[in-house]
Design a protein around this motif. Sequence first.
Motif: not given
Length: 407
Positions: A277, A279, A296, A372
């Motif tokens: 995942l 962003p 995401q 992240s």
Amino acid sequence: MAPRRQGSGGEREADEVRGCCVPGECLRPRESVRVEDAVRLICNNEACTAGRYMHRDCFEQWEASVLAYLKSCGRARSWSERQRLQNLWTKKGYDLAFKACGCRCGRGHLKKDLDWLPPGAAARAEEEKKRRRRTRSGRGAAVGDGRSRAFSLSSSGSCSPPSAPSEPSTSPTHASTPAKRSSKTEIVSDRVRAGAGANGIFSRRLDFSTFNLLPKHKVNSYQIKIEDEGNHGNDETRLFILSTLAGQHKPRVSCALCDDTLDVFDRYPLVDGTFFLSPRQHTSAAVEVKVEGRTQYLTCVCMGCLERCEPERTIRCRFCGVKWDGSSLVLGTMYSYDIFMATPCCADRLKCNTCYKPLLHPQQRLNYSDYSHPVTCPHCRVLDTHFVKPLPYCFTKRAFPLFQQWP
């Protein structure tokens, strides 16, 4: 010919129907569906010929995958597990989850028939009430004795529920701390897993021969995810991935580096590579999802690019020339953070996306997943996921000259 009974809606129903209508692989493919112990579904496609009954255990597993999808939808993210279960087949929940309820006919969506009762259900319920009344009356003479024994038992010992599965580790070496398993390289043998993939659109892995391309020391259950973490195959990570891709009608995904197409499988290992995942949407093939209120993108990298099986699959930092290495990542599962940005190799990777000033001291390091997360730049005060940058900005596939964008 099987005898038929009167259904709750005035229609005639057989004691058994030949096929289970679960949108995937049936858990009991050789057994007819006994209506007395089945769940009836409604398809909104009036011309549907896929059937309307499921084995109860097939329904429970399929329902679990729909609940996992509902967990990521709109207002349902704030509901408790009990609320999701209560609301799933009502208008309140089904309007959010119907995309994960695709029927095998391919033209409709399934919904549990809440108004239907199996044949004989009312009579069985009445008989159960009578049995309970008889049981309670039989216990009346021994109430005092029962109370004293219950007290002695409660004071002499206790029992506790089983502990929940541990949370995934943030280390890029392992997606989760593995239990002690056999060291035999049994995962390359032919075997078929039981269970179903969401909506029946995913492939069934018949063998693990693709992983024989790995070095022998990596062909084990530590480097390749092969087991569910949850009970009865209800692993949250697996259900999240399958329900997300099923909602987008994506039985295959593309590698973020080489664009190769990869089949998605209904059981671990889910893909010949790994998911993560981020962003940032690194490619147009990445699927947008909502996780804990944040946007995401579910992205995939193939095994060949992770292992750098061929020279043209190697990528290196545009600023310092260090090669990116994904060979330590566990295959077939998903990481909850951007794997490309989890190990910045030089100070240029630590700069603000707005003012381009350094966010950290060159020697300062964060946990893998923290790169992240959104941070506020101390210079321009802009809140952003500054450490997550476009792949072509950070990496190149050319050894020389450096500072030339990939691809």
